[in-house]
Design an enzyme around this catalytic site. Structure first.
Site, PDB file in Angstrom:
ATOM      1  N   SER A  23       0.788  -1.232   0.000  1.00 44.21           N
ATOM      2  CA  SER A  23       0.000   0.000   0.000  1.00 44.21           C
ATOM      3  C   SER A  23       0.822   1.284   0.000  1.00 44.21           C
ATOM      4  O   SER A  23       0.298   2.341  -0.313  1.00 44.21           O
ATOM      5  CB  SER A  23      -0.950  -0.001   1.195  1.00 44.21           C
ATOM      6  OG  SER A  23      -0.215  -0.068   2.388  1.00 44.21           O
ATOM      7  N   HIS A  32      -5.629  -4.297  -1.400  1.00 41.33           N
ATOM      8  CA  HIS A  32      -5.490  -3.227  -2.402  1.00 41.33           C
ATOM      9  C   HIS A  32      -5.502  -3.745  -3.838  1.00 41.33           C
ATOM     10  O   HIS A  32      -5.344  -2.954  -4.768  1.00 41.33           O
ATOM     11  CB  HIS A  32      -4.196  -2.433  -2.159  1.00 41.33           C
ATOM     12  CG  HIS A  32      -4.293  -1.522  -0.975  1.00 41.33           C
ATOM     13  ND1 HIS A  32      -4.878  -0.276  -1.034  1.00 41.33           N
ATOM     14  CD2 HIS A  32      -3.911  -1.699   0.317  1.00 41.33           C
ATOM     15  CE1 HIS A  32      -4.838   0.286   0.166  1.00 41.33           C
ATOM     16  NE2 HIS A  32      -4.256  -0.554   1.005  1.00 41.33           N
ATOM     17  N   LYS A  55     -12.426  -1.236   0.840  1.00 43.36           N
ATOM     18  CA  LYS A  55     -11.685  -0.371  -0.092  1.00 43.36           C
ATOM     19  C   LYS A  55     -12.451  -0.311  -1.413  1.00 43.36           C
ATOM     20  O   LYS A  55     -13.422   0.444  -1.506  1.00 43.36           O
ATOM     21  CB  LYS A  55     -10.247  -0.873  -0.225  1.00 43.36           C
ATOM     22  CG  LYS A  55      -9.516  -0.843   1.132  1.00 43.36           C
ATOM     23  CD  LYS A  55      -8.057  -1.153   1.012  1.00 43.36           C
ATOM     24  CE  LYS A  55      -7.405  -1.457   2.338  1.00 43.36           C
ATOM     25  NZ  LYS A  55      -7.413  -0.369   3.309  1.00 43.36           N
TER      26      LYS A  55
END
Ligand code: PMP
Length: 396
Positions: free
Chosen positions: A186, A214, A244
């Site tokens: 990240s 991610h 996310k």
């Protein structure tokens, strides 16, 4: 009366953090966490959220959440194994397994909790875990909780991993050995070398655990890093978060049926913490349906990310070696990084500075997270603010 020892501990440490500029000041948002946010009455182009696809404010998810609330209420009412499993949870888990091309899936209350739950349910003090040195905090905590021997390997260094895997295997000391990595890292936006990790795992009989917080919604047309490399049948644990790209909250493990069956009887947050609320579950299921139906949002995300990256590079910023939409602007010096982020804020861009100890000393950066919801006009405006602030501070 409160304890003087506790007060002293807290006050001394808080003052120390404040003195070093490491005390987080949190500005509450007065708007949804969309492409433009409002803080202290000020509108800012938002380049700091993980809402990659803009789904956190999508009307289709809101409608699914509202319908779930009207049918099931706002709380699940119990832990999963008592009677907190609504049919919505089962639908979500079936959808997740389809999305990740695995036999089954299990949902948790957050991505963080998911790592704590899954690692400690499978590993114990007779086992070893090979862990990338840049793995997320929740992986580190999950490993610690398991009491397995933690063997860190240098970031994405396959020679180091191979040497440590060989040594661990040949020591004969461990019952089970697992290799664990983020799918996408990240801070720099680089992708784990999964094909090589799988090869090493096969050579030394390791099992594999990929936290794709991610990567899901981003790589592999949206299905994630494992799909990106075509390794869906080679990774034992595929971890994801619903917070996310999916835009809601929660975490999950996707894998073989026997793994999921085990987690349902042995992972403690599943047994002892109230399950995800109906609205979040229904909204997450809707998000996954949207991702499986069309790659449109995913394509828009990449278009925006490539546009922003090209613009920053053209201006002369160092954007590191990201392979994903995560776009660091590496400034180096910690104080200058913070000053730069502050100037961006004053001019109308919200892009957080990230400095030591989150990243190595001297690699301070402002991290940009473009999303599918940004318009070209917003990105152009952000770029012209970057140019102004960058020139003022002598960064470009
Ligand atoms: N794993 C990784 C790799 C992450 O980046 C994050 C989010 N910061 C998490 C887990 C935690 O996920 P959540 O926010 O859903 O708890």
């Amino acid at each position: 009366m409160s304890s003087k020892t506790l007060d002293q501990f807290l006050n001394v440490n808080l003052e120390e953090l404040k003195g070093k500029g490491l005390y987080n000041i949190i500005d509450p948002l007065e708007s949804a966490n969309g492409p433009v946010i409002k803080i202290n009455g000020k509108e800012l182009i938002n380049l700091s959220s993980n809402n990659y696809l803009g789904l956190a404010t999508d009307d289709r998810l809101k409608k699914a959440a509202e319908e779930a609330i009207s049918q099931f209420g706002v709380g699940a009412g119990a832990v999963r194994t008592i009677n907190g499993t609504l049919k919505l949870h089962v639908e979500l888990e079936e959808k997740l397994a389809e999305f990740k091309q695995t036999e089954a899936a299990i949902a948790y209350q957050s991505g963080f909790m998911c790592n704590m739950a899954a690692i400690s349910a499978v590993m114990d003090n007779k086992d070893a875990i090979l862990s990338d040195e840049l793995n997320h905090a929740s992986i580190i905590d999950g490993c610690r909780l398991s009491r397995a021997k933690i063997i860190r390997f240098n970031h994405s260094d396959m020679e180091d991993l191979r040497a440590k895997a060989k040594k661990a295997k040949e020591s004969g000391q461990f019952n089970k050995i697992m290799v664990i990595t983020d799918g996408v890292f990240s801070m720099d936006g680089d992708i784990a070398k999964l094909p090589e990790i799988v090869k090493i795992a096969e050579e030394f009989d390791l099992f594999t655990y990929v936290d794709d917080a991610h990567g899901s919604g981003v790589l592999g047309g949206g299905a994630g890093t494992v799909k990106h490399f075509g390794l869906s049948d080679k990774i034992d644990f595929q971890i994801g978060t619903l917070s996310k790209a999916i835009g809601v909250v929660g975490g999950y493990v996707a894998g073989k049926q026997n793994l999921i069956d085990w987690l349902k009887v042995r992972s403690r947050p599943f047994l002892f913490s109230t399950s995800l609320p109906p609205a979040d579950v229904a909204a997450s299921t809707k998000a996954i349906e949207i991702l499986m139906d069309s790659t449109e949002l995913n394509e828009r995300l990449w278009e925006n990310a490539n546009y922003l990256k090209a613009g920053l590079e053209r201006l002369g910023f160092d954007i590191g070696h990201s392979e994903t939409p995560i776009t660091p602007c590496i400034i180096g010096d910690e104080v200058k990084t913070q000053e730069f982020s502050k100037r961006l804020y004053e001019e109308g861009v919200y892009a957080k500075s990230i400095v030591f100890p989150t990243v190595p000393q001297g690699t301070g950066r402002v991290r940009n997270m473009p999303s599918a919801a940004h318009t070209k006009e917003m990105l152009d405006q952000a770029l012209s603010i970057y140019e102004k602030a960058g020139k003022e501070l002598g960064i470009i």
